[in-house]
Design an enzyme around this catalytic site. Sequence first.
Site, PDB file in Angstrom:
ATOM      1  N   ASN A  10     -14.548  -4.608  -7.199  1.00 22.44           N
ATOM      2  CA  ASN A  10     -13.896  -5.663  -6.422  1.00 22.44           C
ATOM      3  C   ASN A  10     -12.729  -4.999  -5.696  1.00 22.44           C
ATOM      4  O   ASN A  10     -11.718  -4.691  -6.316  1.00 22.44           O
ATOM      5  CB  ASN A  10     -13.426  -6.757  -7.389  1.00 22.44           C
ATOM      6  N   TRP A  11     -12.925  -4.786  -4.411  1.00 23.00           N
ATOM      7  CA  TRP A  11     -11.901  -4.043  -3.655  1.00 23.00           C
ATOM      8  C   TRP A  11     -10.700  -4.900  -3.285  1.00 23.00           C
ATOM      9  O   TRP A  11      -9.711  -4.402  -2.753  1.00 23.00           O
ATOM     10  CB  TRP A  11     -12.524  -3.436  -2.394  1.00 23.00           C
ATOM     11  N   LYS A  12     -10.796  -6.196  -3.521  1.00 24.01           N
ATOM     12  CA  LYS A  12      -9.697  -7.124  -3.206  1.00 24.01           C
ATOM     13  C   LYS A  12      -9.267  -6.950  -1.743  1.00 24.01           C
ATOM     14  O   LYS A  12     -10.112  -6.677  -0.905  1.00 24.01           O
ATOM     15  CB  LYS A  12      -8.543  -6.932  -4.210  1.00 24.01           C
ATOM     16  N   HIS A  94     -12.382 -15.934  -9.619  1.00 21.58           N
ATOM     17  CA  HIS A  94     -11.510 -14.793  -9.947  1.00 21.58           C
ATOM     18  C   HIS A  94     -10.085 -15.291 -10.191  1.00 21.58           C
ATOM     19  O   HIS A  94      -9.619 -16.222  -9.541  1.00 21.58           O
ATOM     20  CB  HIS A  94     -11.520 -13.758  -8.814  1.00 21.58           C
ATOM     21  N   GLU A  96      -7.255 -14.272  -9.383  1.00 19.73           N
ATOM     22  CA  GLU A  96      -6.329 -14.322  -8.232  1.00 19.73           C
ATOM     23  C   GLU A  96      -6.609 -15.550  -7.367  1.00 19.73           C
ATOM     24  O   GLU A  96      -5.699 -16.115  -6.767  1.00 19.73           O
ATOM     25  CB  GLU A  96      -6.426 -13.017  -7.431  1.00 19.73           C
ATOM     26  N   GLU A 165     -12.364 -11.736 -17.788  1.00 25.15           N
ATOM     27  CA  GLU A 165     -11.199 -10.982 -17.325  1.00 25.15           C
ATOM     28  C   GLU A 165      -9.925 -11.634 -17.834  1.00 25.15           C
ATOM     29  O   GLU A 165      -9.412 -12.575 -17.212  1.00 25.15           O
ATOM     30  CB  GLU A 165     -11.171 -10.950 -15.793  1.00 25.15           C
ATOM     31  N   GLY A 171      -4.952  -5.525 -13.414  1.00 24.58           N
ATOM     32  CA  GLY A 171      -3.988  -4.785 -12.608  1.00 24.58           C
ATOM     33  C   GLY A 171      -2.726  -4.396 -13.352  1.00 24.58           C
ATOM     34  O   GLY A 171      -1.750  -3.949 -12.758  1.00 24.58           O
ATOM     35  N   SER A 211      -8.231  -3.733 -15.917  1.00 24.65           N
ATOM     36  CA  SER A 211      -7.799  -2.347 -16.165  1.00 24.65           C
ATOM     37  C   SER A 211      -8.873  -1.500 -16.822  1.00 24.65           C
ATOM     38  O   SER A 211      -8.565  -0.641 -17.659  1.00 24.65           O
ATOM     39  CB  SER A 211      -6.492  -2.319 -16.963  1.00 24.65           C
ATOM     40  N   GLY A 232     -11.316  -3.461 -10.519  1.00 26.63           N
ATOM     41  CA  GLY A 232     -10.417  -3.599  -9.383  1.00 26.63           C
ATOM     42  C   GLY A 232      -9.872  -2.244  -8.970  1.00 26.63           C
ATOM     43  O   GLY A 232     -10.510  -1.481  -8.246  1.00 26.63           O
ATOM     44  N   GLY A 233      -8.684  -1.922  -9.453  1.00 26.46           N
ATOM     45  CA  GLY A 233      -7.983  -0.700  -9.042  1.00 26.46           C
ATOM     46  C   GLY A 233      -8.834   0.564  -9.100  1.00 26.46           C
ATOM     47  O   GLY A 233      -8.845   1.370  -8.153  1.00 26.46           O
TER      48      GLY A 233
HETATM   49  P1  PGA Z   1      -8.254  -4.304 -12.317  1.00 25.18           P
HETATM   50  O1  PGA Z   1      -8.868  -5.646 -11.658  1.00 25.18           O
HETATM   51  O2  PGA Z   1      -9.423  -3.432 -12.672  1.00 25.18           O
HETATM   52  O3  PGA Z   1      -7.409  -3.702 -11.223  1.00 25.18           O
HETATM   53  O4  PGA Z   1      -7.479  -4.716 -13.499  1.00 25.18           O
HETATM   54  C1  PGA Z   1     -10.013  -6.245 -12.201  1.00 25.18           C
HETATM   55  C2  PGA Z   1     -10.349  -7.482 -11.409  1.00 25.18           C
HETATM   56  O5  PGA Z   1      -9.437  -8.194 -10.974  1.00 25.18           O
HETATM   57  O6  PGA Z   1     -11.534  -7.786 -11.186  1.00 25.18           O
END
Ligand code: PGA
Length: 249
Positions: A10-12, A94, A96, A165, A171, A211, A232-233
């Site tokens: 997930n590149w956000k 998600h 966010e 999650e 993050g 993470s 994500g990251g």
């Molecule tokens: P993260 O994000 O790996 O940066 O913690 C995961 C996500 O939000 O899907």
Amino acid sequence: MARTKFVAGNWKMNTTRSAAVDLAKGVAAAAPSGVQVGIAPPFVYLDAVGQAIAGSNILLGAQDVYFEKPGAFTGEVAVEQLIDVGVKFVLTGHSERRHVIGEASDLISKKAHAVYTAGLILIHCVGEKLEERDANKTFDVVKLQLDELMPGVITDASRLVIAYEPVWAIGTGRTATDDQAQEVHAFIRKQLGERWSTAFASQVRIQYGGSMKPDNAKGLMSKPDVDGGLIGGAALKAESFLGICNAAR
Ligand code: PGA
């Protein structure tokens, strides 16, 4: 039948057009077989990334969608339009979108069913905030988020993926322990079994997200109910994302 592990990036709201294309090509060039791999770039780069991974086994994904048919919905993107550029999976719920953008459960539910009924793979995200975990409300929160899915509508287990999650792990560099993840994943599978059937539940992939990195991925994914990751990251560099994909083998 064993569940094929599914690792999705997930590149956000990250990358530029050229960085997105380079990253996609880097992933496509070295993604392992035996694991389902997907990437979800920002909407504006879906087409370019789709072309960059054409001919590979990498699935193109979208981070969001609007539930209505194409029409007068300024700024939104319909599932038909996602399909038109080659999207195969879509994220809903998600954290966010729930907690930063402020999407409510009924909107998330409509989006999830629009994705599923259009024939795409649905990755529905669930997870508790830190204060909810501390108040022993993790299972209650996850249960309510699973209520967003209707068993009468979603009937093909191969197109339903749940991403667990924990919000406090996204993050933050703070990952759930392997056992903390397994405990909630097992709970989710049991819930799916009660809502659908145990046969259905045994086929649904449950990803862990929060993470996940190459060095903790193997431990998490070796747990019996952890069927991959939503990254994500660590998905923003081909090397670390591929490290996680390889750990899933
Ligand atoms: P993260 O994000 O790996 O940066 O913690 C995961 C996500 O939000 O899907």
